[in-house]
Motif scaffolding. Structure first.
Motif, mmCIF file in Angstrom:
data_model
loop_
_atom_site.group_PDB
_atom_site.id
_atom_site.type_symbol
_atom_site.label_atom_id
_atom_site.label_comp_id
_atom_site.label_asym_id
_atom_site.label_seq_id
_atom_site.Cartn_x
_atom_site.Cartn_y
_atom_site.Cartn_z
ATOM 1 N N CYS A 107 31.099 33.175 47.071
ATOM 2 C CA CYS A 107 31.995 34.896 48.092
ATOM 3 C C CYS A 107 30.821 35.289 48.230
ATOM 4 O O CYS A 107 29.943 35.200 47.538
ATOM 5 N N CYS A 119 30.168 38.596 45.977
ATOM 6 C CA CYS A 119 29.706 38.709 44.184
ATOM 7 C C CYS A 119 28.901 36.979 44.451
ATOM 8 O O CYS A 119 28.464 36.361 44.804
ATOM 9 N N CYS A 146 38.703 36.259 45.291
ATOM 10 C CA CYS A 146 37.357 35.882 44.476
ATOM 11 C C CYS A 146 38.127 37.549 43.549
ATOM 12 O O CYS A 146 38.858 38.315 43.878
ATOM 13 N N SER A 182 37.931 40.038 47.060
ATOM 14 C CA SER A 182 38.297 39.614 48.439
ATOM 15 C C SER A 182 38.678 38.640 48.881
ATOM 16 O O SER A 182 38.783 37.068 47.907
#
Ligand code: ADP
Ligand code: ZN
Ligand code: ZN
Length: 733
Positions: free
Chosen positions: A447, A450, A465, A470
């Motif tokens: 991601c 993250c 994610c 996202s």
């Protein structure tokens, strides 16, 4: 504005800001607010609705700096006294902004200033109106007239009818229809005859429980422990029946996911009394309507998820928390209260009995029984026609796995399907596969925001994610070497469904997880299909472990148990044990006993063997001993500071400074750990850190923290990071 002799009264108002304090205002003498009423006040450049906290206070700043309140919205405190106390207690206990706690406790429309009284618009025919003037083809108008001839209509009843408000307005312009704003006059449920349909005759254990609850006077907390199918709901229904007969209302809290029409139907079958469900699918209007009806005693029963603990009741008589161990009772953001814990406090303030029910009680609740605070009621037998489930542990070390399933498990599935029975494969993960990997160079899609890996959702061809939400198209080429040999790693419910369908052609599979049931009504129709036997293979996540019962499922397979056994979260083991028992409880009945298979690389793990040989009670007793020895909750109290910022060092340094201030005033035995990076270090582009605080008891912990919080708000170490506080945290992510 005020005469000089007597100083003008000052009131303290709670506003929905993060600040843990009230705001002082002058109160013009003609307005006479009392604590608990809503008021309009100027705030910053605008105006806000606040709740009066205290009247006639000595101001925190000089009088000439104070502004007057603009208006009082209510003619009485908006919440009944006990609930009023509960909200204030909760803000105080969770060291939370009192204004925000108030906002959270009220339906959205009341936060925005809707009248609490409940005025509605009513439409009537004008007496003696000549409706023959209407054109023959004005079908909507004719329908409206016909409807109104059988009586007036409230604005809220228009939804289902073949005409709308505009039709009525047209008729009003023609002088045929009139409208009137007034209060819909419902009657309190106790003024109508109560119909209770008979239930099954209680068995002896149920009878003991029912007698104990019905004999309770005033506040009396019970923990009703019994496996799924042991007849807990029947105990609730019996106790409710006594409460309703006494003309008192019942509040039932249930976990988010188990709030099904099934639950409601069962209550409706037993009691012919007005009742309402409070759940996230309601519109703001519907929610407010239920709130008013409950407050006015029109509803005998209110069933809802955690925030329903704040529903006002005219005559509370009994509070029930079903599946009291469930984590969804804890609010995980903003005002982080625990719905079950507040239910206990509410029952105490309302002086009514409280029943916490579960097959797998939280260790906290069991500890409260041991300490003599709750009375434990146990249902050991499976009531009705259910039977015990057999557990088997499958060691999958060195075993070839097909779709994540070992040969013994595949053989068992085949055997059960062959007998015409249903099989449930339970996987605690959703999506096609946890992530995407390049078969040639080992690159893994990550991601961008993250420190986590996004999940492949093959059906939707997206990479999503699950931590920040996202979402992007599934890549077709490796970002590192350009190869197109991208494969999913690990196993998700979607892949499991595909592979099981391929392995067992001729049997119909259904998948139940958040993705497969996103569409409204799709969960219900899947559940109906399962009950009617349209599907033989059920594949699902947690959603399947709660609330639903599948009597034709005789085999449950639990994959992926190892993660919970080796977690850094001290509650992971408790959660796994609860999950195992809950999942097992969904299956089987007397003529077709259920079987539960667990796949693990660590079948020798003491927790697993304890649980499987001696049951949840033995597991819990041991886990409590361990918690006591290690001074973990419930044998200590914890608080968790979280911070986040765009730069890691900002999030970290803020908690470092908070940690130092905590150390400076630490009581003997007070303990501070961190800052540590959060298990999910980055989320939605922000770096996250944690600081754990622990003390031997809750009161002492709050006394330690409270002055520090005031100090942090007035004089923060810096403002480059946000911080939040979670008291009694149950989730460390
Ligand atoms: P739980 O809430 O503990 O899962 P339920 O109350 O739903 O258990 O009971 C499981 C099933 O057994 C239900 O179908 C219920 O109607 C039935 N049942 C419960 N108690 C009795 C009883 N005393 N006699 C006959 N059937 C019962
Ligand atoms: Zn590659
Ligand atoms: Zn993310």
């Amino acid at each position: 504005m005020f005469n000089n002799q007597s100083p003008p009264p000052v009131i303290r108002v709670f506003l929905a800001t993060p600040l843990r304090r009230g705001f002082d205002y002058l109160c013009p003498p003609e307005l006479k607010p009392v604590p608990g009423m809503r008021v309009w006040v100027p705030f910053g450049k605008g105006r806000r609705i606040g709740i009066v906290g205290e009247c006639d206070v000595s101001p925190q700043v000089s009088l000439d700096k104070l502004k007057p309140i603009e208006a009082v919205l209510d003619s009485a405190p908006i919440l009944p006294p006990a609930l009023n106390k509960l909200v204030r207690w909760a803000a105080d206990y969770y060291l939370h902004s009192p204004g925000d706690a108030w906002q959270q406790a009220l339906p959205v429309l009341l936060r925005q200033g809707a009248p609490a009284s409940g005025d509605e618009l009513f439409w009537q025919l004008v007496p003696g109106a000549d409706t023959s003037v209407l054109a023959k083809n004005a079908s909507k108008q004719l329908a409206a007239v016909a409807q109104l001839q059988s009586g007036e209509l409230s604005d809220n009843e228009l939804g289902e009818l073949p005409f709308d408000r505009a039709t009525l307005r047209t008729l009003q312009d023609k002088g045929l229809v009139q409208s009137e704003q007034r209060r819909q006059q419902g009657t309190p449920f106790w003024e109508n005859p109560l119909l209770v349909n008979p239930g099954p005759r209680p068995n002896s254990e149920q009878a003991v429980a029912i007698t104990a609850i019905n004999a309770a006077k005033g506040f009396a907390p019970f923990l009703l422990e019994g496996v799924t199918g042991s007849g807990k709901t029947e105990v609730y229904l019996s106790a409710m029946s006594e409460t309703l007969k006494a003309g008192k209302q019942v509040l039932v809290l249930v976990p988010e996911i188990s709030l099904t029409p099934q639950t409601l139907r069962r209550f409706q079958k037993r009691f012919e009394v007005p009742m309402a469900l409070l759940h996230s699918g309601l519109t703001d209007n519907e929610r407010l309507k239920v709130w008013r009806q409950a407050r006015d005693g029109e509803l005998g029963i209110v069933i809802g998820t955690r925030s329903a603990v704040f529903t006002p009741l005219a005559r509370p008589g009994l509070i029930i928390v079903d599946e009291e161990h469930d984590a969804s009772f804890k609010q995980q953001e903003g005002f982080r209260y625990h719905g079950r814990d507040l239910a206990v406090v509410r029952a105490q303030l309302e002086k009514v009995p409280l029943v916490l029910g579960s097959a797998t009680p939280a260790l906290e609740s069991l500890a409260n029984c041991e300490a003599g605070k709750y009375q434990k009621l146990v249902l050991n037998e499976r009531a009705g026609n259910a039977s015990q489930v057999r557990f088997d542990l499958i060691d999958i070390k060195h075993q070839p796995l097909t779709a994540g399933l070992s040969p013994p498990v595949l053989a068992a599935i085949k055997a059960h399907l062959g007998r015409g029975e249903q099989v449930l494969v339970f996987l605690n993960r959703r999506g096609f596969a946890p992530t995407l990997l390049c078969h040639e160079c080992g690159w893994i899609a990550d991601c961008h925001r993250c420190s986590a890996y996004p999940t492949v959702h093959k059906g939707r061809q997206r990479l999503i994610c699950h931590h920040c939400g996202s979402d992007r198209p599934l890549p077709h080429q490796c970002h590192s070497c350009g190869s197109t040999q991208l494969v999913g790693v690990g196993l998700g419910t979607e892949q499991l469904e595909n592979e099981l369908s391929a392995l067992f052609p001729g049997y119909k599979a259904v998948r139940i997880d958040r993705d497969a049931t996103r569409r409204k009504g799709s969960l219900e129709s899947a559940l109906t299909g399962i009950r009617q036997g349209q599907y033989q293979l059920l594949i699902g996540t947690q959603m399947l472990a709660k609330g639903h019962h599948f009597p034709d499922v005789t085999l449950v397979v639990l994959l992926d148990v190892d993660g919970a056994l080796y977690s850094s979260d001290f509650r992971a083991a408790e959660r796994l044990a609860q999950l195992v028992v809950q999942v097992a409880g969904r299956a089987g009945r007397a003529d077709k006993p259920g079987r539960l298979l667990l796949q693990s690389h660590h079948p020798e793990h003491p927790l697993l063997s304890q649980l499987l040989t001696n049951g949840y009670g033995a597991f819990a007793a041991n886990a409590l001993i361990e918690r006591r020895q290690t001074l973990l909750p419930p044998f200590s109290a914890q608080a968790l500071f979280r911070s986040d910022a765009l730069k890691a060092e900002d999030a970290q340094s803020l908690l470092e400074a908070i940690g130092q201030r905590l150390q400076q005033c630490a009581p003997e035995g007070g303990w501070v750990l961190g800052p540590l990076p959060a298990p999910l270090e980055r989320r939605a582009g922000k770096f996250r850190f944690q600081l754990w605080v622990q003390y031997q008891d809750k009161k002492g912990l709050r006394q330690w923290l409270a002055p520090l919080l005031a100090n942090l708000e007035e004089d923060p170490p810096h403002r480059r990071a946000n911080w939040t506080l979670d008291l009694d945290p149950i989730d460390s992510a």
